[in-house]
Design an enzyme around this catalytic site. Sequence first.
Site, PDB file in Angstrom:
ATOM      1  N   ARG A 164      49.400  49.116  54.223  1.00  0.00           N
ATOM      2  CA  ARG A 164      47.875  48.637  53.881  1.00  0.00           C
ATOM      3  C   ARG A 164      47.725  47.147  54.220  1.00  0.00           C
ATOM      4  O   ARG A 164      46.966  46.399  53.856  1.00  0.00           O
ATOM      5  CB  ARG A 164      48.125  48.970  52.344  1.00  0.00           C
ATOM      6  N   SER A 244      40.432  52.488  44.730  1.00  0.00           N
ATOM      7  CA  SER A 244      41.673  51.931  43.825  1.00  0.00           C
ATOM      8  C   SER A 244      41.635  50.391  43.780  1.00  0.00           C
ATOM      9  O   SER A 244      41.243  49.837  45.077  1.00  0.00           O
ATOM     10  CB  SER A 244      43.293  52.118  44.843  1.00  0.00           C
ATOM     11  N   GLU A 341      43.195  45.138  45.004  1.00  0.00           N
ATOM     12  CA  GLU A 341      42.891  45.541  46.390  1.00  0.00           C
ATOM     13  C   GLU A 341      41.588  45.165  47.386  1.00  0.00           C
ATOM     14  O   GLU A 341      41.912  44.827  48.348  1.00  0.00           O
ATOM     15  CB  GLU A 341      43.180  47.207  46.500  1.00  0.00           C
TER      16      GLU A 341
HETATM   17  P1  NAP Z   1      48.399  58.995  44.094  1.00  0.00           P
HETATM   18  O1  NAP Z   1      48.458  60.230  44.974  1.00  0.00           O
HETATM   19  O2  NAP Z   1      48.403  59.036  42.807  1.00  0.00           O
HETATM   20  O3  NAP Z   1      49.506  58.196  44.654  1.00  0.00           O
HETATM   21  C1  NAP Z   1      50.152  56.828  44.068  1.00  0.00           C
HETATM   22  C2  NAP Z   1      51.164  56.320  44.770  1.00  0.00           C
HETATM   23  O4  NAP Z   1      52.231  57.222  44.672  1.00  0.00           O
HETATM   24  C3  NAP Z   1      51.013  55.972  46.039  1.00  0.00           C
HETATM   25  O5  NAP Z   1      51.306  54.795  46.329  1.00  0.00           O
HETATM   26  C4  NAP Z   1      51.645  56.918  47.083  1.00  0.00           C
HETATM   27  O6  NAP Z   1      52.119  56.428  48.060  1.00  0.00           O
HETATM   28  C5  NAP Z   1      53.001  57.280  46.156  1.00  0.00           C
HETATM   29  N1  NAP Z   1      53.042  58.794  46.372  1.00  0.00           N
HETATM   30  C6  NAP Z   1      52.465  59.744  45.403  1.00  0.00           C
HETATM   31  N2  NAP Z   1      53.055  60.864  46.209  1.00  0.00           N
HETATM   32  C7  NAP Z   1      54.010  60.430  47.109  1.00  0.00           C
HETATM   33  C8  NAP Z   1      55.016  61.594  47.831  1.00  0.00           C
HETATM   34  N3  NAP Z   1      54.864  62.586  47.866  1.00  0.00           N
HETATM   35  N4  NAP Z   1      55.567  60.663  48.700  1.00  0.00           N
HETATM   36  C9  NAP Z   1      55.598  59.202  48.840  1.00  0.00           C
HETATM   37  N5  NAP Z   1      54.801  58.347  48.067  1.00  0.00           N
HETATM   38  C10 NAP Z   1      54.049  59.002  47.215  1.00  0.00           C
HETATM   39  O7  NAP Z   1      47.400  57.869  44.430  1.00  0.00           O
HETATM   40  P2  NAP Z   1      46.038  57.698  44.755  1.00  0.00           P
HETATM   41  O8  NAP Z   1      45.595  56.495  43.941  1.00  0.00           O
HETATM   42  O9  NAP Z   1      45.176  59.136  44.004  1.00  0.00           O
HETATM   43  O10 NAP Z   1      45.435  57.929  46.218  1.00  0.00           O
HETATM   44  C11 NAP Z   1      45.846  58.901  46.822  1.00  0.00           C
HETATM   45  C12 NAP Z   1      46.194  58.476  48.287  1.00  0.00           C
HETATM   46  O11 NAP Z   1      45.219  57.582  48.762  1.00  0.00           O
HETATM   47  C13 NAP Z   1      47.452  57.809  48.222  1.00  0.00           C
HETATM   48  O12 NAP Z   1      48.076  58.051  49.357  1.00  0.00           O
HETATM   49  C14 NAP Z   1      47.070  56.168  48.308  1.00  0.00           C
HETATM   50  O13 NAP Z   1      47.950  55.548  48.884  1.00  0.00           O
HETATM   51  C15 NAP Z   1      45.538  56.500  49.074  1.00  0.00           C
HETATM   52  N6  NAP Z   1      44.948  55.376  48.917  1.00  0.00           N
HETATM   53  C16 NAP Z   1      44.947  54.603  50.162  1.00  0.00           C
HETATM   54  C17 NAP Z   1      44.102  53.235  50.173  1.00  0.00           C
HETATM   55  C18 NAP Z   1      43.719  52.591  51.344  1.00  0.00           C
HETATM   56  O14 NAP Z   1      44.341  52.751  52.382  1.00  0.00           O
HETATM   57  N7  NAP Z   1      43.458  51.260  51.002  1.00  0.00           N
HETATM   58  C19 NAP Z   1      43.132  53.327  48.993  1.00  0.00           C
HETATM   59  C20 NAP Z   1      43.185  54.079  47.814  1.00  0.00           C
HETATM   60  C21 NAP Z   1      44.050  55.107  47.997  1.00  0.00           C
HETATM   61  P3  NAP Z   1      51.206  56.009  49.425  1.00  0.00           P
HETATM   62  O15 NAP Z   1      50.409  54.899  49.179  1.00  0.00           O
HETATM   63  O16 NAP Z   1      52.190  55.846  50.478  1.00  0.00           O
HETATM   64  O17 NAP Z   1      50.603  57.368  49.561  1.00  0.00           O
END
Ligand code: NAP
Length: 347
Positions: A164, A244, A341
Site C-alpha cells: 500500500r 478503509s 489510510e
Molecule cells: P479483509 O478481507 O477483512 O482483510 C483484512 C486484512 O486481513 C487485510 O490486511 C488482508 O490482507 C488480511 N487477509 C485477509 N485474508 C487473508 C488471506 N487469506 N491471506 C493474507 N492476508 C489476508 O479486509 P477488507 O477491509 O474487507 O478489505 C478487503 C480487501 O481489500 C483486502 O485485501 C484489503 O487489503 C483491500 N483493501 C485495500 C485498500 C487499498 O488498496 N488501499 C483499501 C481497502 C481495502 P491484504 O491487505 O494483504 O489483503
Amino acid sequence: MIVKENEALAPLTTLGVGGRARWFAEAVTEADVVEAAGWARTRGVSLFVLGGGSNVLISDAGFDGMTLQIKTRGVGTEDACGVRFYRVAAGEDWDDFVSRAVAENCAGIECLAGIPGTVGGTPVQNVGAYGQEVASVVERVRAFDLERREFVELPAEDCGFSYRRSRFNSDDRARFVVTRVDYRLHRGGSPTIAYPDVQRALCERERAAGKPGLADVADAVRRIRRLKGMLKVEGDPDCRSAGSFFKNPVITAERCGEIAARGAPPPSFAAGPGLVKVPAAWLIEQAGFAKGYSLGAAGISSRHTLALVNRGGGSAAEILSLAGEISARVEERFGIRLEMEPVKIGF
Ligand code: NAP
C-alpha cells in the site's frame, strides 16, 4: 484551462465532507497539467491533485491552494507474446478499466474490481485487494515532475512499491502528477482465487460450470464489496465513506502472541520475517465498537467496521473525532496505534 474560485470539494469526494478549493481546475490534457503547475508556481500556492476523491479527507476549511482534478481519458493497447500492454490515462475510471481488461480476457487485476477511484491513484497507494496488487502489473508510470518541470516515465522498479505504498505517497509525496499508467496483463491468464472470501463468493453456478473465469472472479469480488458497503452504489448510505479508514497494522508475531494470551487470538497473516498483519477491523471490534456505531453525523458503516461513514451533513471534524475515539481505545486496549489510510488535505 479554466481556473474557478471557491469550488466545493465535498461533492467530488466519496466521503462528502470538507470545504472549498480556493482555486480549482480540471486537466483534460497533459498540457493542462503543465499549465496548472505553472499557474500554482507563479502564484506561490500549493497544488493538490485530485482523482476520484475516494481516498481523501478534506478539511472543513477547505484547501487554500490550487486543486487540480485529473480528467485525462484514453486507453491504448499493444500485444506481445501472451501479454497485453494497456496505456491508460490517469483520469480513466479504475473499475471501468478492470471491466474492459476482464472482458478482453486479460488477467492480473480481476480481484481489484469494484474499487472506486481513477487509474492515476492506483500506483500512488499501490492499490491491492484479495491477493492482487497493482505493483505486480504496472509496467511504468508517466508523470509530470513538479520539481524538474518535465514529464518522466518511471519503470515499476523506480516507483518504490511496497505494501500500500510507493514513492508517490512517501518519499516523493506531492512531487509527481501521474498522467498515465501502463499495465502489463496476461492474455488468457487464470484468475487469482487466493482469499477464502473469494472462494466462498464464487457461487454454486460458477463452480458447477467448471473452472471460474476472470469475469466470475471480478463479479464475486464486486458482490463481496457490495455486501460490505465497499462498492459505490447510488443511494447506499454505507458507501459514503473513504473505504478503509485505517491501515491493517503489521506487528511482531511476539506482540500478536501476547494479545492472544490475554483473550481471543487475533486473526493474523504472515507479513515478512517475524511479522504478522492483523485486521484493523478485528482490533476495533474487540475494543468495543460495533458496526453502525455513531458519533454525531459520523459513524462506523453498518456493514464494515473499517469504514467510517458520513451519515449526511457531516463534517471532517466529526469524522476525525470518531477516528480519534476509535484509535485511542484500540491503543489503550492493545498498545497498537492505528494509522489512518485516507490522505488528509488542508489540515
Ligand atoms: P479483509 O478481507 O477483512 O482483510 C483484512 C486484512 O486481513 C487485510 O490486511 C488482508 O490482507 C488480511 N487477509 C485477509 N485474508 C487473508 C488471506 N487469506 N491471506 C493474507 N492476508 C489476508 O479486509 P477488507 O477491509 O474487507 O478489505 C478487503 C480487501 O481489500 C483486502 O485485501 C484489503 O487489503 C483491500 N483493501 C485495500 C485498500 C487499498 O488498496 N488501499 C483499501 C481497502 C481495502 P491484504 O491487505 O494483504 O489483503
